[in-house]
Write a protein that holds these residues in place. Structure first.
Motif, PDB file in Angstrom:
ATOM      1  N   GLU A 287     -16.096  18.363  -5.390  1.00 30.55           N
ATOM      2  CA  GLU A 287     -15.865  18.593  -6.822  1.00 30.55           C
ATOM      3  C   GLU A 287     -16.622  17.577  -7.674  1.00 30.55           C
ATOM      4  O   GLU A 287     -17.220  17.929  -8.693  1.00 30.55           O
ATOM      5  CB  GLU A 287     -14.371  18.545  -7.135  1.00 30.55           C
ATOM      6  CG  GLU A 287     -14.038  18.944  -8.551  1.00 30.55           C
ATOM      7  CD  GLU A 287     -14.400  20.376  -8.905  1.00 30.55           C
ATOM      8  OE1 GLU A 287     -14.567  20.654 -10.110  1.00 30.55           O
ATOM      9  OE2 GLU A 287     -14.538  21.226  -8.004  1.00 30.55           O
TER      10      GLU A 287
ATOM     11  N   ALA B 137     -21.677  33.370 -10.492  1.00 25.60           N
ATOM     12  CA  ALA B 137     -20.624  32.784 -11.319  1.00 25.60           C
ATOM     13  C   ALA B 137     -19.912  31.677 -10.564  1.00 25.60           C
ATOM     14  O   ALA B 137     -19.828  31.683  -9.344  1.00 25.60           O
ATOM     15  CB  ALA B 137     -19.632  33.873 -11.719  1.00 25.60           C
ATOM     16  N   GLY B 138     -19.412  30.727 -11.322  1.00 25.50           N
ATOM     17  CA  GLY B 138     -18.654  29.638 -10.733  1.00 25.50           C
ATOM     18  C   GLY B 138     -19.352  28.295 -10.797  1.00 25.50           C
ATOM     19  O   GLY B 138     -18.698  27.263 -10.840  1.00 25.50           O
TER      20      GLY B 138
ATOM     21  N   THR C 182      -9.800  33.636 -14.229  1.00 29.38           N
ATOM     22  CA  THR C 182      -8.774  33.803 -13.207  1.00 29.38           C
ATOM     23  C   THR C 182      -7.435  33.941 -13.933  1.00 29.38           C
ATOM     24  O   THR C 182      -7.278  33.426 -15.037  1.00 29.38           O
ATOM     25  CB  THR C 182      -8.713  32.604 -12.238  1.00 29.38           C
ATOM     26  OG1 THR C 182      -8.488  31.412 -12.999  1.00 29.38           O
ATOM     27  CG2 THR C 182     -10.015  32.461 -11.466  1.00 29.38           C
TER      28      THR C 182
ATOM     29  N   ASP D  84     -21.589  27.146 -13.283  1.00 25.95           N
ATOM     30  CA  ASP D  84     -21.542  26.665 -14.666  1.00 25.95           C
ATOM     31  C   ASP D  84     -20.360  27.321 -15.366  1.00 25.95           C
ATOM     32  O   ASP D  84     -20.510  28.234 -16.167  1.00 25.95           O
ATOM     33  CB  ASP D  84     -22.866  26.978 -15.369  1.00 25.95           C
ATOM     34  CG  ASP D  84     -22.982  26.330 -16.734  1.00 25.95           C
ATOM     35  OD1 ASP D  84     -22.079  25.556 -17.119  1.00 25.95           O
ATOM     36  OD2 ASP D  84     -23.973  26.600 -17.422  1.00 25.95           O
ATOM     37  N   LYS D  85     -19.163  26.837 -15.072  1.00 21.94           N
ATOM     38  CA  LYS D  85     -17.943  27.469 -15.560  1.00 21.94           C
ATOM     39  C   LYS D  85     -17.801  27.429 -17.074  1.00 21.94           C
ATOM     40  O   LYS D  85     -17.188  28.308 -17.669  1.00 21.94           O
ATOM     41  CB  LYS D  85     -16.733  26.802 -14.913  1.00 21.94           C
ATOM     42  CG  LYS D  85     -16.708  26.948 -13.412  1.00 21.94           C
ATOM     43  CD  LYS D  85     -15.619  26.108 -12.794  1.00 21.94           C
ATOM     44  CE  LYS D  85     -15.811  26.072 -11.291  1.00 21.94           C
ATOM     45  NZ  LYS D  85     -15.004  25.067 -10.663  1.00 21.94           N
ATOM     46  N   ASP D  86     -18.380  26.399 -17.699  1.00 27.09           N
ATOM     47  CA  ASP D  86     -18.249  26.250 -19.142  1.00 27.09           C
ATOM     48  C   ASP D  86     -19.509  26.638 -19.906  1.00 27.09           C
ATOM     49  O   ASP D  86     -19.569  26.494 -21.122  1.00 27.09           O
ATOM     50  CB  ASP D  86     -17.872  24.808 -19.482  1.00 27.09           C
ATOM     51  CG  ASP D  86     -16.528  24.419 -18.875  1.00 27.09           C
ATOM     52  OD1 ASP D  86     -15.598  25.248 -18.918  1.00 27.09           O
ATOM     53  OD2 ASP D  86     -16.419  23.301 -18.345  1.00 27.09           O
TER      54      ASP D  86
ATOM     55  N   ILE E 282     -22.326  32.949 -15.991  1.00 24.33           N
ATOM     56  CA  ILE E 282     -21.588  31.774 -16.443  1.00 24.33           C
ATOM     57  C   ILE E 282     -20.109  32.075 -16.531  1.00 24.33           C
ATOM     58  O   ILE E 282     -19.682  33.224 -16.605  1.00 24.33           O
ATOM     59  CB  ILE E 282     -22.081  31.275 -17.804  1.00 24.33           C
ATOM     60  CG1 ILE E 282     -21.921  32.349 -18.856  1.00 24.33           C
ATOM     61  CG2 ILE E 282     -23.510  30.799 -17.719  1.00 24.33           C
ATOM     62  CD1 ILE E 282     -22.065  31.866 -20.262  1.00 24.33           C
ATOM     63  N   GLY E 283     -19.327  30.999 -16.530  1.00 22.17           N
ATOM     64  CA  GLY E 283     -17.887  31.103 -16.723  1.00 22.17           C
ATOM     65  C   GLY E 283     -17.149  31.543 -15.488  1.00 22.17           C
ATOM     66  O   GLY E 283     -17.713  31.776 -14.418  1.00 22.17           O
ATOM     67  N   SER E 284     -15.851  31.592 -15.657  1.00 22.98           N
ATOM     68  CA  SER E 284     -14.967  32.091 -14.601  1.00 22.98           C
ATOM     69  C   SER E 284     -13.667  32.512 -15.269  1.00 22.98           C
ATOM     70  O   SER E 284     -13.201  31.891 -16.207  1.00 22.98           O
ATOM     71  CB  SER E 284     -14.694  31.010 -13.548  1.00 22.98           C
ATOM     72  OG  SER E 284     -14.047  29.900 -14.130  1.00 22.98           O
TER      73      SER E 284
ATOM     74  N   HIS F  41     -20.261  18.478  -7.629  1.00 27.32           N
ATOM     75  CA  HIS F  41     -20.494  19.598  -8.534  1.00 27.32           C
ATOM     76  C   HIS F  41     -20.604  19.101  -9.977  1.00 27.32           C
ATOM     77  O   HIS F  41     -21.525  19.474 -10.711  1.00 27.32           O
ATOM     78  CB  HIS F  41     -19.364  20.618  -8.398  1.00 27.32           C
ATOM     79  CG  HIS F  41     -19.464  21.742  -9.360  1.00 27.32           C
ATOM     80  ND1 HIS F  41     -18.750  21.779 -10.530  1.00 27.32           N
ATOM     81  CD2 HIS F  41     -20.211  22.872  -9.340  1.00 27.32           C
ATOM     82  CE1 HIS F  41     -19.049  22.885 -11.190  1.00 27.32           C
ATOM     83  NE2 HIS F  41     -19.918  23.561 -10.486  1.00 27.32           N
TER      84      HIS F  41
END
Length: 113
Positions: free
Chosen positions: A23, A81-82, A107, A84-86, A103-105, A26
């Motif tokens: 993490e 996806a995943g 859930t 660059d979550k923001d 981009i983004g995620s 990343h």
């Protein structure tokens, strides 16, 4: 350059893989891209061995633009996806050569990682 590849592949990445949790690695990758420290072009191992990418079997799919449902993609390789979550390093990821960047995620509940 040879020095860049040696430092990146032979020193920096092995240290990160050994001592930094995934993490944090990343988040480090996002920050490196955000501040412009990602390479703009870096030959892959295939290119380093002087393989002719225009020969079979490569010419059918690599380094060609693709069109799908009236959308044109400069490359058939994209970033899923995943990563660059923001959505903070879209331009930087495209400059690495990806033909598209998801981009983004989303859930239903917050997820670790």
């Amino acid at each position: 350059s040879n020095l860049y590849h040696y430092m990146s592949d032979g020193v920096l990445m092995p240290v990160i893989r050994r001592f930094v949790n995934p993490e944090d690695a990343h988040n480090l990758a996002i920050q490196v891209a955000k501040y412009g420290y990602t390479p703009r072009f870096r030959p892959s191992s295939v290119e380093s061995f002087s393989v002719d990418l225009s020969s079979e079997p490569f010419k059918a799919s690599i380094n060609k633009s693709k069109k799908m449902r009236n959308l044109a993609f400069p490359s058939c390789i994209g970033l899923a996806a995943g990563f660059d979550k923001d959505g903070v390093v879209i331009k930087e990821m495209l400059s690495l050569g990806f033909g598209f960047v998801e981009i983004g995620s989303i859930t239903p509940e917050p997820q670790p990682g």
